[in-house]
Design a protein around this motif. Structure first.
Motif, PDB file in Angstrom:
ATOM      1  N   GLU A  93     -80.790   6.380-104.478  1.00  0.00           N
ATOM      2  CA  GLU A  93     -82.120   6.479-103.867  1.00  0.00           C
ATOM      3  C   GLU A  93     -83.164   6.032-104.880  1.00  0.00           C
ATOM      4  N   LEU A  94     -84.109   5.175-104.400  1.00  0.00           N
ATOM      5  CA  LEU A  94     -85.188   4.676-105.249  1.00  0.00           C
ATOM      6  C   LEU A  94     -86.516   4.941-104.551  1.00  0.00           C
ATOM      7  N   GLY A 141     -89.133   2.188-103.439  1.00  0.00           N
ATOM      8  CA  GLY A 141     -88.377   0.964-103.655  1.00  0.00           C
ATOM      9  C   GLY A 141     -87.238   0.817-102.673  1.00  0.00           C
ATOM     10  N   HIS A 142     -86.358  -0.153-102.939  1.00  0.00           N
ATOM     11  CA  HIS A 142     -85.261  -0.471-102.030  1.00  0.00           C
ATOM     12  C   HIS A 142     -84.028  -0.824-102.848  1.00  0.00           C
ATOM     13  N   VAL A 143     -82.808  -0.429-102.328  1.00  0.00           N
ATOM     14  CA  VAL A 143     -81.538  -0.689-103.012  1.00  0.00           C
ATOM     15  C   VAL A 143     -80.652  -1.529-102.100  1.00  0.00           C
ATOM     16  N   GLU A 144     -80.042  -2.585-102.655  1.00  0.00           N
ATOM     17  CA  GLU A 144     -79.091  -3.419-101.920  1.00  0.00           C
ATOM     18  C   GLU A 144     -77.755  -3.391-102.657  1.00  0.00           C
ATOM     19  N   TYR A 145     -76.605  -3.292-101.887  1.00  0.00           N
ATOM     20  CA  TYR A 145     -75.259  -3.188-102.461  1.00  0.00           C
ATOM     21  C   TYR A 145     -74.465  -4.447-102.137  1.00  0.00           C
ATOM     22  N   PHE A 178     -81.947  -3.256-107.420  1.00  0.00           N
ATOM     23  CA  PHE A 178     -83.140  -2.451-107.137  1.00  0.00           C
ATOM     24  C   PHE A 178     -84.390  -3.335-107.082  1.00  0.00           C
ATOM     25  N   SER A 179     -85.322  -2.985-106.166  1.00  0.00           N
ATOM     26  CA  SER A 179     -86.620  -3.664-106.072  1.00  0.00           C
ATOM     27  C   SER A 179     -87.657  -2.650-105.592  1.00  0.00           C
ATOM     28  N   CYS A 180     -88.914  -2.843-106.011  1.00  0.00           N
ATOM     29  CA  CYS A 180     -89.983  -1.900-105.677  1.00  0.00           C
ATOM     30  C   CYS A 180     -90.865  -2.461-104.574  1.00  0.00           C
ATOM     31  N   THR A 211     -86.809   3.527-111.837  1.00  0.00           N
ATOM     32  CA  THR A 211     -87.896   4.132-111.054  1.00  0.00           C
ATOM     33  C   THR A 211     -88.951   3.076-110.726  1.00  0.00           C
ATOM     34  N   CYS A 212     -89.753   3.350-109.705  1.00  0.00           N
ATOM     35  CA  CYS A 212     -90.851   2.460-109.302  1.00  0.00           C
ATOM     36  C   CYS A 212     -92.171   3.162-109.603  1.00  0.00           C
ATOM     37  N   SER A 213     -92.967   2.556-110.456  1.00  0.00           N
ATOM     38  CA  SER A 213     -94.266   3.128-110.838  1.00  0.00           C
ATOM     39  C   SER A 213     -95.384   2.294-110.220  1.00  0.00           C
ATOM     40  N   VAL A 214     -96.474   2.964-109.860  1.00  0.00           N
ATOM     41  CA  VAL A 214     -97.599   2.269-109.257  1.00  0.00           C
ATOM     42  C   VAL A 214     -98.210   1.304-110.265  1.00  0.00           C
TER      43      VAL A 214
END
Length: 429
Positions: free
Chosen positions: A103-104, A107-111, A123-125, A150-153
């Motif tokens: 879980e991100l 953001g978004h996770v692709e396998y 991973f991408s935000c 992690t995804c930071s603003v």
């Protein structure tokens, strides 16, 4: 046949005798089948202990398998025996290890291959957030190999100040993603560019900061023209004026002008003199008929009309056509409209004498009827003889007149026809 009891030197049990007998018979065949086994291969398993490095295994050797790296046992035994060059079947069952989903936040996770062993997570935000940590992780034998990022603003630094402007507003050291700042030019200055800037996902404010300009347009000079409406000096940015040309002049270009950011007018019209040219024209008077205009109407040349000529009256379409006159023929005298029409005379017939206008009209005679004799005026009505005489009178009078007229015309020859000369009554009779 060798007695088993003599061979052994004693009396042996019956079971042992049978074993010895079978061994003597199958000895050569059993020695031939006792072969080594090749190294056992299992896709999801691997050998344990000292047997890992061996390539050949003697007949009757027992080895043990375990689940390979990245796989987990789901039950059964991993033991197998080399029997005459073949491995017996083991009951061990293995399946690929699953690392579980990641879980991100923001953001978004692709396998690449799900969440099982060997799969890669990318991973991408979301827009406005920036990734902190590794962009990819791999599912290992027991877990994901690495720490989840992690995804930071996104943060933007404060944009620069603008000369002759107030701002940026609000004033901060750092701005979060999508934050907006504004600029305002001082009095008498016009902003050139966007008054608002926004913190974008790349950590910078967009678009570029504006500038503040002093805009002043000079009064338009249009020769032979004057201002019709619009702004008065000073002409600042977007001041609008409308000009028109003086009488006798025509404007070329756009008469409405706008003061632009570069302190120039949007257009420069010209007032040019109107040149009037005259050409001689010929006026002709022709009768006209109002007809509707039609893609089939054709133009015909109109000849000029002699004003001294007689007017041409319209022709009655129902009248007979007028034939051309032979100039060598005798002139035709005008006919008295009160006279009786003159019928053409057969030149071979007898002349017809003029008729006394006081006499009774002569009716046409039916050629099939009996001759009519002159009527005796003294006879009584209904008298057949008197009626016959009267009918003869009616027949003879026209004949005599026709003969008299024919003789007269024959005598005169080809002279022109004239009004008949009345004869005396005694000559008619």
């Amino acid at each position: 046949m060798v007695d088993s009891e003599q061979v052994l030197g004693c009396k042996a049990p019956m079971g042992l005798v049978l074993v010895l007998l079978l061994s003597s018979l199958l000895g050569p065949l059993g020695q031939a089948q006792a072969q080594d086994c090749e190294k056992p291969m299992r896709y999801t398993m691997s050998l344990t202990g000292e047997h890992i490095q061996k390539e050949h295994f003697p007949n009757g050797l027992v080895v043990t398998f375990e689940c390979a790296t990245g796989y987990r046992s789901t039950g059964g035994s991993g033991k197998t025996t080399c029997a005459a060059g073949t491995w017996t079947t083991s009951t061990l069952s293995c399946e690929k290890f699953n690392c579980g989903s990641l879980e991100l936040v923001n953001g978004h996770v692709e396998y690449s291959e799900g969440t099982s062993f060997g799969s890669v997570a990318t991973f991408s935000c979301k827009d406005g957030y920036i990734l902190s940590g590794r962009e990819k992780l791999t599912c290992g034998n027991t877990e994901w190999l690495g720490r989840t990022p992690t995804c930071s603003v996104v943060k933007c630094d404060s944009p620069p100040s603008v000369d002759k402007a107030e701002g940026p507003s609000p004033k901060r050291d750092l701005y979060d993603f999508a934050s907006v700042v504004r600029y305002k030019c001082q009095k008498d200055y016009t902003i050139n560019g966007s008054a608002s800037l926004k913190c974008s996902s790349n950590g910078k404010f967009t678009p570029n900061p504006p500038t503040c300009l002093m805009v002043r347009c000079k009064a338009p000079y249009i020769p032979n023209g004057s201002q019709k409406s619009g702004a008065r000096p000073p002409y600042v940015h977007r001041s609008l004026v409308e000009y028109e040309c003086n009488p006798g002049f025509k404007m070329e270009g756009e008469g409405v002008m706008t003061c632009q950011l570069n302190s120039t007018w949007s257009s420069t019209p010209e007032c040019k003199a109107i040149i009037i040219t005259t050409t001689p024209t010929t006026t002709t008077t022709t009768p006209t008929t109002m007809t509707p205009k039609t893609p089939a109407t054709t133009q015909k040349d109109v000849l000029p009309v002699d004003p001294t000529s007689s007017p041409v009256l319209p022709v009655d379409p129902t009248s007979s056509p007028v034939l051309p006159v032979d100039p060598t023929s005798s002139p035709v005298l005008p006919v008295d409209p009160t006279s009786s029409p003159v019928l053409p005379v057969d030149p071979t017939s007898s002349p017809v004498l003029p008729v006394d206008p006081t006499s009774s009209p002569v009716l046409p005679v039916d050629p099939t009827s009996s001759p009519v004799l002159p009527v005796d005026p003294t006879s009584s009505p209904g008298d057949s003889k008197t009626s016959s005489q009267f009918l003869w009178f009616l027949v003879l009078v026209p004949i005599v007149l026709a003969v008299a007229i024919g003789l007269t015309l024959k005598k005169r020859g080809s002279q022109s026809l004239r009004a008949p000369v009345p004869l005396e009554e005694d000559k008619i009779l």
